[in-house]
Each structure stands twice: as structure tokens, then as C-alpha cells.
Scaffold this motif. Structure first.
Motif, mmCIF file in Angstrom:
data_model
loop_
_atom_site.group_PDB
_atom_site.id
_atom_site.type_symbol
_atom_site.label_atom_id
_atom_site.label_comp_id
_atom_site.label_asym_id
_atom_site.label_seq_id
_atom_site.Cartn_x
_atom_site.Cartn_y
_atom_site.Cartn_z
ATOM 1 N N GLN A 1 0.813 -1.117 -0.042
ATOM 2 C CA GLN A 1 0.064 -0.095 0.066
ATOM 3 C C GLN A 1 0.745 1.209 -0.046
ATOM 4 O O GLN A 1 0.364 2.370 -0.583
ATOM 5 C CB GLN A 1 -0.919 -0.005 1.124
ATOM 6 N N ASN A 2 2.257 1.130 0.513
ATOM 7 C CA ASN A 2 3.125 2.272 0.445
ATOM 8 C C ASN A 2 4.297 2.294 -0.004
ATOM 9 O O ASN A 2 5.196 3.165 0.318
ATOM 10 C CB ASN A 2 3.024 2.625 2.044
ATOM 11 N N PHE A 3 4.491 1.622 -1.210
ATOM 12 C CA PHE A 3 5.619 1.451 -1.873
ATOM 13 C C PHE A 3 6.182 2.558 -2.247
ATOM 14 O O PHE A 3 7.737 2.657 -1.873
ATOM 15 C CB PHE A 3 5.544 0.315 -2.987
ATOM 16 N N ARG B 1 13.406 4.425 -1.739
ATOM 17 C CA ARG B 1 14.192 5.313 -1.954
ATOM 18 C C ARG B 1 14.147 6.750 -1.181
ATOM 19 O O ARG B 1 14.635 7.623 -1.714
ATOM 20 C CB ARG B 1 14.748 5.809 -3.576
ATOM 21 N N LYS B 2 13.474 6.723 -0.071
ATOM 22 C CA LYS B 2 13.234 8.028 0.675
ATOM 23 C C LYS B 2 13.963 8.135 1.697
ATOM 24 O O LYS B 2 14.084 9.134 2.467
ATOM 25 C CB LYS B 2 11.781 7.851 1.250
ATOM 26 N N GLU C 1 8.702 6.307 4.860
ATOM 27 C CA GLU C 1 7.358 5.917 5.842
ATOM 28 C C GLU C 1 7.784 4.593 6.427
ATOM 29 O O GLU C 1 7.179 4.079 7.497
ATOM 30 C CB GLU C 1 6.093 5.904 5.009
ATOM 31 N N GLY C 2 8.724 3.828 5.887
ATOM 32 C CA GLY C 2 9.203 2.543 6.551
ATOM 33 C C GLY C 2 10.172 2.342 7.607
ATOM 34 O O GLY C 2 9.747 1.616 8.485
ATOM 35 N N ILE C 3 10.530 3.693 7.973
ATOM 36 C CA ILE C 3 11.487 3.680 9.360
ATOM 37 C C ILE C 3 10.371 3.730 10.492
ATOM 38 O O ILE C 3 10.598 3.403 11.434
ATOM 39 C CB ILE C 3 12.202 4.994 9.088
ATOM 40 N N GLN C 4 9.372 4.905 10.292
ATOM 41 C CA GLN C 4 8.267 4.994 11.295
ATOM 42 C C GLN C 4 7.545 3.462 11.407
ATOM 43 O O GLN C 4 7.300 3.299 12.638
ATOM 44 C CB GLN C 4 7.525 6.055 10.871
ATOM 45 N N LEU D 1 14.539 -1.137 1.321
ATOM 46 C CA LEU D 1 13.719 -0.350 0.177
ATOM 47 C C LEU D 1 13.842 0.772 0.413
ATOM 48 O O LEU D 1 13.795 1.813 -0.522
ATOM 49 C CB LEU D 1 12.340 -0.885 0.363
ATOM 50 N N SER D 2 14.236 1.664 1.665
ATOM 51 C CA SER D 2 14.506 3.120 1.822
ATOM 52 C C SER D 2 15.877 3.389 1.203
ATOM 53 O O SER D 2 15.991 4.499 1.023
ATOM 54 C CB SER D 2 14.398 3.370 3.392
#
Length: 468
Positions: free
Chosen positions: A148-150, A155-156, A161-164, A195-196
Motif C-alpha cells: 500500500q505504501n511502496f 528510495r526515501k 515511511e518504512g522507518i516509522q 527499500l528505503s
């Protein structure tokens, strides 16, 4: 729908004196009278399957089976339209909840593109801290979030948002003490970190692979490994050592040169990890057509000779089997259909035909095969493997048609469809007198296969003259 994370399935089974028993039991009335296999994948890259044992479900639907393992493993049960997975731990008993039996239809059995639906098997006697339940809960949360949030993750970097989300997961799962789950959880979070930061190769390597335990039976570890090292020789390492890597590929013993080159880097002092990277990256380079078949096979064979690690040896053997599968001068897949074996045709060429007797193209080809049999039957054997969906139709055909070569029904050996990569009916394979592939696929009777047969007949005549 297949779970996103199942691409990472990996399994190593080793039987040692320290092994403990695992017991699987339950009641599944829809499987009454069935024999079910317990299988595993020998590696996470080729997914080569091997059997642990079989068990019989009695007439009441009850079953119980035990086998030995020495560490936590991922096994699977082929259940016709389903492929049921389960993590098993040494010394544990599992009361399984199998999905209702749904047999493969004849069309599904003979469909070369059919894939069973993958699912995690239910454990009826599981508590909230049972490994399968914890992994399923974690995977469901993570896979749903990633899907849902790929684009908010990828690359952010620190803004991902994966960190949070990782911090939220640590609050929920961080206190769990199960050793296997702890490592599984760690590498699943590592996947989010990758992914980040997909371009920060050294960060992922230092955090998750350098001086770390190699976890061959941990799907989360192997999934992150694939992301990190999947394109190693054509990506990160080529940027670092482009000229030296090119020179190594030109050397006679490419494996030794690459190994020497990689060992300059502290991350690859572990020869088990180093050999695995060389093997998987070499096969990746082959599939991308950066290196040829002969060079690829040479590197893999050198790893087998040099390595002391059974996993890497078997991985290379599995890669070699994939590369040489149905290739010229390599063994054709074996078969035994109603007493008719591939070995029966040793000493002669075999023109093997996969057919469906209700197919118009097949019926037309039978007329041409008959002509070829009459002309070349002294040097070449002919065999048709019948892949009819309706057995009654085949029986009717067999009764009403008399051809001069053998027809054998495929029966329950439908895996031959996949082993011979049959994509349509009719399909043809030409096999030499030693049982090795000449052509796969071979030309159909109307596609000038007779020119190949003329060559075979001439060679046979020359050999006969020399003997006389």
C-alpha cells in the motif's frame, strides 16, 4: 493470491545425531485414503525440491507422522491445488488444519503453466507465541504495508515511511524471545531498510551481512540477500573492480581470480558467503547473457571442487542442472510409463512425441509419423506419450486406431509435462542412442525433421560399412 514474501522460500535439511523428532498429526476427512508427501526446497535460488517422507491418511481421515530435524525448518506439503507451508521446530508436535481437499482436474495436471496456490498451514494446537502464528502475523502486516505504501518507502532514505513503521513493529514484536523469530524479524526490518536505501550497498552489507551468521534456512535473510547481491557482478562490484573483473573472466580459472579479487574486501573473508555470492552472481550474469554457458559451467564446477560447504556445492549442482536441462548432449529426463522406460530405447535414436488424441493437429501429425516410421524405423524409435484429459476418449482412440509405434498414457506422471517443457500438443523431442538430448524441442513431422533423420540414417550406414 500468492503471498509476496514466498519468493524467499528456502530450506536446508541436515540429519545429524543431535536431531530431534517433529510430529505432524490431525484429522482431514477429505484426504481419507490419500498419501501425502513432506517436502523441502534444497536452496532458496533454484527451489529444487526433495522429499523428507510420505504419510498415509487412514480411512477415517486421521494421520500421524514423525521425522527428525536439527534446527527450525520450512517444509511444505503438496496438496493438489495447494502447496501448504509450515515452519517446524525440533521436538515440537503440530496438529495441522489442512485445507479441504481439491484435486487437480485433468486439464490442470496437463497444464504446463499451472502453479499451486501457496498458503501457510494452520496449526490447531498453536498458542499466541507459536512460531507460525507470529511469522504469519508479521508477514501480513508488513506485506500489506509495503504493497500500500511502496512509493512512500522506496528510495526515501530517512524520510521513508518504512522507518516509522519499523518502530511500530519493534514495539509490537521486539520483546519476543524466540531466537528464530528474532532473526527473522530483524531481516524483515532489513528489507524495509533496503527499500528505503537501495543504493546504499555498504550500509546494508555492514548492518546485515558483514561478520554476520549466514542463515540459510531463514527466508527473511535469504530474501534480503537476493536484493543485496542478486546483481553483484554487474552492479556494485563491477563499479568497484571493472577492469579486474573483466580480466578474471578472460582467465582460465575465473573462479580463483574472482575469489582472489573479492578477498581483498573484509566483508568477504567468510568463504561460505564468498562462494555463495560468486555462485549466485555467476548464474545471474548467465541469465542476463553477460557471460556464456561454458564459462558459467566452468565457474560453478570450480566452486564444487574447491568448496567445503555442502549448501554451496548443492546449489552449484542445482544451477548446473538448470543450465543443462534439455540442452544438447545432456541427459533427457527419465520416465517410466506403464513399464515403458527411457532406458528401453538406448542404442537407437528416439523421436518422442507428447500428444492429445483429441487434438486435430496431433491427428494430422500421426499420419506423418507413420510415414517416418516406415522410412526410418530401422535407425529411429518412435514413442507417443498420450496426454488426454478424458481417459475414456484415449481408450476409444486406442481401440479404433492401430499405428506402428507405441502410444503410452501419461497417467499420474504429469510432472513430465514440466520436465520436458511441453507448452502445446503436439510437441517433439529428439534423443540420441545414449539417452541424451539432440533437440528439445525438435521439429514436427511437417517441419523437415526428415532431414535430421536422413543424416542419422546416413551415419548409421557409414558405421555399418566400416564394420564390414
Amino acid at each position: 493470491m500468492k503471498n509476496l514474501f514466498f519468493i524467499a522460500f528456502c530450506l536446508i535439511i541436515s540429519f545429524t545425531t543431535s536431531a530431534e523428532k517433529v510430529v505432524l498429526s490431525g484429522t482431514a476427512k477429505s484426504y481419507a485414503g490419500s498419501t501425502i508427501s513432506i517436502m523441502y526446497h534444497t536452496d532458496a535460488f533454484t527451489y529444487t525440491s526433495k522429499r523428507i517422507t510420505d504419510f498415509k491418511v487412514d480411512e477415517n481421515g486421521d494421520y500421524s507422522v514423525e521425522f527428525d530435524i536439527d534446527n527450525t525448518q520450512l517444509i511444505y506439503l503438496p496438496l493438489d491445488v495447494y502447496k501448504g507451508f509450515l515452519y517446524v521446530e525440533p521436538g515440537k508436535k503440530y496438529e495441522l488444519s489442512l485445507p479441504p481437499k481439491q484435486e487437480l482436474s485433468p486439464a490442470q495436471k496437463l497444464n504446463p503453466f499451472f502453479e499451486a496456490d501457496e498458503l501457510m498451514l494452520g496449526v490447531a494446537n498453536a498458542n499466541s507465541n507459536e512460531l507460525n502464528r507470529m511469522i504469519r502475523t508479521l508477514d501480513d502486516k508488513m506485506d500489506s504495508f509495503i504493497n500500500q505504501n511502496f512509493y512512500k518507502i522506496y528510495r526515501k532514505k530517512e524520510k521513508s515511511e518504512g522507518i516509522q513503521f519499523s518502530e511500530q513493529l519493534k514495539q509490537e514484536f521486539g520483546s519476543i524471545k524466540d531466537e528464530y523469530f528474532t532473526e527473522y524479524f530483524r531481516y524483515r526490518l532489513g528489507f524495509l531498510e533496503f527499500l528505503s536505501n537501495p543504493n546504499d550497498f555498504l550500509k546494508i552489507e555492514n548492518d546485515f551481512f558483514k561478520n554476520q551468521k549466514i542463515q540459510l534456512n531463514n527466508p527473511a535473510y535469504m530474501s534480503l540477500y537476493k536484493k543485496q547481491y542478486g546483481n553483484f557482478f554487474n552492479g556494485y562490484f563491477k563499479q568497484k573492480e571493472s577492469l579486474a573483473l573483466s580480466s578474471a573472466y578472460q582467465a582460465q580459472n575465473t573462479y580463483a581470480k574472482i575469489k582472489e579479487l573479492m578477498q581483498k574486501y573484509p566483508a568477504y573473508v567468510n568463504t561460505q558467503l564468498l562462494d555463495m555470492i560468486i555462485a549466485t552472481s555467476t548464474f545471474d550474469s548467465y541469465t542476463r547473457k553477460f557471460i556464456g554457458k561454458a564459462k558459467t559451467l566452468s565457474i560453478l564446477q570450480e566452486i564444487i571442487k574447491a568448496s567445503n560447504n555442502n549448501y554451496n556445492k548443492n546449489l552449484c549442482r542445482n544451477y548446473i542442472a538448470k543450465i543443462t536441462h534439455l540442452q544438447k548432449n545432456y541427459p533427457a529426463p527419465d520416465f517410466n510409463l506403464g513399464g515403458v522406460q527411457l532406458a528401453d530405447f538406448k542404442g537407437k535414436y528416439l523421436y518422442l512425441n507428447f500428444c492429445n488424441t483429441q487434438s486435430y493437429p496431433c491427428l494430422q501429425d500421426f499420419k506423418e509419423i507413420e510415414k517416418l516410421k516406415q522410412q526410418f524405423g530401422q535407425q529411429i524409435e518412435f514413442l507417443s506419450i498420450v496426454c488426454d484429459w478424458d481417459v475414456k476418449k484415449w481408450m476409444e482412440f486406442s481401440k479404433n486406431n492401430k499405428y506402428s509405434w507405441k502410444f503410452v498414457p501419461i497417467g499420474n506422471q504429469h510432472q513430465l509435462i514440466h520436465e520436458y517443457k511441453v507448452k502445446a500438443f503436439p510437441s517433439y523431442i529428439l534423443i540420441d542412442p545414449k539417452g541424451n538430448i539432440v533437440k528439445a524441442p525438435a521439429q514436427a513431422p511437417k517441419e523437415y525433421i526428415h532431414l535430421e533423420f536422413i543424416k542419422i540414417a546416413r551415419d548409421a550406414a557409414r558405421k555399418s560399412q566400416k564394420k564390414n
